[in-house]
Design a protein around this motif. Structure first.
Motif, mmCIF file in Angstrom:
data_model
loop_
_atom_site.group_PDB
_atom_site.id
_atom_site.type_symbol
_atom_site.label_atom_id
_atom_site.label_comp_id
_atom_site.label_asym_id
_atom_site.label_seq_id
_atom_site.Cartn_x
_atom_site.Cartn_y
_atom_site.Cartn_z
ATOM 1 N N UNK A 151 0.833 -1.207 0.000
ATOM 2 C CA UNK A 151 0.000 0.000 0.000
ATOM 3 C C UNK A 151 0.864 1.252 0.000
ATOM 4 N N UNK A 152 1.962 1.226 0.760
ATOM 5 C CA UNK A 152 2.872 2.366 0.779
ATOM 6 C C UNK A 152 3.486 2.589 -0.595
ATOM 7 N N UNK A 153 3.912 1.522 -1.247
ATOM 8 C CA UNK A 153 4.490 1.621 -2.584
ATOM 9 C C UNK A 153 3.454 2.160 -3.562
ATOM 10 N N UNK A 154 2.227 1.694 -3.451
ATOM 11 C CA UNK A 154 1.164 2.132 -4.352
ATOM 12 C C UNK A 154 0.873 3.618 -4.179
ATOM 13 N N UNK A 155 0.872 4.103 -2.942
ATOM 14 C CA UNK A 155 0.677 5.533 -2.689
ATOM 15 C C UNK A 155 1.770 6.352 -3.372
ATOM 16 N N UNK A 156 3.013 5.877 -3.258
ATOM 17 C CA UNK A 156 4.134 6.597 -3.849
ATOM 18 C C UNK A 156 4.080 6.563 -5.376
ATOM 19 N N UNK A 157 3.623 5.447 -5.941
ATOM 20 C CA UNK A 157 3.442 5.383 -7.388
ATOM 21 C C UNK A 157 2.422 6.427 -7.841
ATOM 22 N N UNK A 158 1.350 6.556 -7.067
ATOM 23 C CA UNK A 158 0.311 7.528 -7.398
ATOM 24 C C UNK A 158 0.834 8.955 -7.321
ATOM 25 N N UNK A 159 1.866 9.171 -6.507
ATOM 26 C CA UNK A 159 2.483 10.492 -6.370
ATOM 27 C C UNK A 159 3.559 10.728 -7.433
ATOM 28 N N UNK A 160 3.794 9.712 -8.279
ATOM 29 C CA UNK A 160 4.741 9.866 -9.368
ATOM 30 C C UNK A 160 6.153 9.398 -9.069
ATOM 31 N N UNK A 161 6.343 8.635 -7.996
ATOM 32 C CA UNK A 161 7.683 8.177 -7.632
ATOM 33 C C UNK A 161 8.233 7.200 -8.663
ATOM 34 N N UNK A 162 9.517 7.345 -8.983
ATOM 35 C CA UNK A 162 10.190 6.428 -9.899
ATOM 36 C C UNK A 162 10.646 5.182 -9.135
ATOM 37 N N UNK A 163 11.077 4.179 -9.883
ATOM 38 C CA UNK A 163 11.598 2.965 -9.241
ATOM 39 C C UNK A 163 12.798 3.294 -8.374
ATOM 40 N N UNK A 164 13.682 4.156 -8.848
ATOM 41 C CA UNK A 164 14.855 4.541 -8.062
ATOM 42 C C UNK A 164 14.451 5.286 -6.787
ATOM 43 N N UNK A 165 13.464 6.162 -6.903
ATOM 44 C CA UNK A 165 12.991 6.897 -5.721
ATOM 45 C C UNK A 165 12.402 5.942 -4.689
ATOM 46 N N UNK A 166 11.697 4.938 -5.154
ATOM 47 C CA UNK A 166 11.140 3.929 -4.248
ATOM 48 C C UNK A 166 12.258 3.157 -3.554
ATOM 49 N N UNK A 167 13.298 2.819 -4.324
ATOM 50 C CA UNK A 167 14.425 2.087 -3.754
ATOM 51 C C UNK A 167 15.126 2.921 -2.683
ATOM 52 N N UNK A 168 15.328 4.194 -2.946
ATOM 53 C CA UNK A 168 15.978 5.070 -1.972
ATOM 54 C C UNK A 168 15.117 5.219 -0.719
ATOM 55 N N UNK A 169 13.813 5.339 -0.908
ATOM 56 C CA UNK A 169 12.908 5.483 0.233
ATOM 57 C C UNK A 169 12.925 4.240 1.109
ATOM 58 N N UNK A 170 12.977 3.077 0.483
ATOM 59 C CA UNK A 170 12.918 1.817 1.225
ATOM 60 C C UNK A 170 14.299 1.317 1.624
ATOM 61 N N UNK A 171 15.354 1.996 1.186
ATOM 62 C CA UNK A 171 16.705 1.591 1.540
ATOM 63 C C UNK A 171 17.101 0.272 0.931
ATOM 64 N N UNK A 172 16.690 0.046 -0.318
ATOM 65 C CA UNK A 172 16.989 -1.221 -0.963
ATOM 66 C C UNK A 172 17.431 -0.954 -2.402
ATOM 67 N N UNK A 173 17.565 -2.004 -3.202
ATOM 68 C CA UNK A 173 18.057 -1.865 -4.574
ATOM 69 C C UNK A 173 16.896 -1.675 -5.553
#
Length: 218
Positions: A151-173
């Motif tokens: 759900x958190x990832x989906x919210x960020x996708x709706x806000x326009x987050x890129x795959x790299x931005x998601x990785x940085x937010x979650x501290x992963x690759x």
């Protein structure tokens, strides 16, 4: 509940969508409530302090600034006698805001797509004011479910987050996020083929409120 029973009851309605705000405010006014409208959480707090309403009806996602969850939490702490109603597009608050834990347990939770008549909203306001928050729970087994993390990832996708931005937010690759996105799209029953656009389809499903969050033990 009759118009006479609603007479003189003051309600603050908060929603950042002008059409929804007008529709909800007008509907409650037709039911006999005295309505004050607000387009942001900050504006709603000011209205609550000024009007001293019997109830607050609030959306959860206001875009930027304080969330509806934080607004409800603040009002519950400072004005505990005010009835609280959540009116959101999302079946689960985790899909709307990052701080769903702030929503008071005393709030009546309504999903916009499931409210077909204004008297249902009026009844929810009366229940919130009287403290009768329990209502029949409608199970929807055909609605796709996701985890809280998805759900958190989906919210960020709706806000326009890129795959790299998601990785940085979650501290992963990036690769780990790509795997997580694939699992999310599959959980939503979306086509992940070469010619598909699962990101767009997922965000559209999110916007329509067609998703819920899986609870522990379910």
């Amino acid at each position: 509940m009759t118009e006479a029973e609603s007479h003189a009851l003051r309600v603050v309605v908060a929603d950042d969508d002008p059409f929804t705000l007008s529709l909800v405010s007008g509907g409650l006014e037709a039911q006999g409530f005295a309505v004050t409208s607000a387009t942001s959480a900050e504006e709603a707090l000011t209205a609550v302090a000024r009007v001293e309403p019997h109830a607050l009806v609030s959306d959860l996602n206001f875009g930027h600034g304080r969330t509806g969850a934080a607004l409800l939490d603040r009002v519950a702490a400072e004005f505990p006698w005010i009835g609280l109603v959540v009116l959101t597009s999302h079946r689960s608050p985790e899909l709307a805001v990052s701080d769903p834990e702030l929503i008071p347990a005393t709030a009546v939770y309504l999903v916009k797509s499931q409210v077909s008549r204004v008297d249902e909203l009026a009844e929810a306001v009366h229940r919130a004011i009287s403290g009768q928050i329990d209502a029949e729970v409608i199970r929807e087994d055909d609605v796709p479910t996701v985890t809280a993390a998805q759900a958190e990832v989906l919210r960020m996708l709706a806000e326009g987050a890129s795959t790299r931005a998601l990785a940085e937010h979650r501290g992963t690759t990036v690769r780990a996020v790509e795997t997580m996105l694939t699992r999310l799209f599959l959980a939503l029953g979306l086509d992940t083929g070469e010619n598909a656009s699962p990101r767009v389809a997922a965000v559209t499903l999110w916007q329509r409120g067609g998703i819920r969050v899986r609870r522990p033990g379910t």
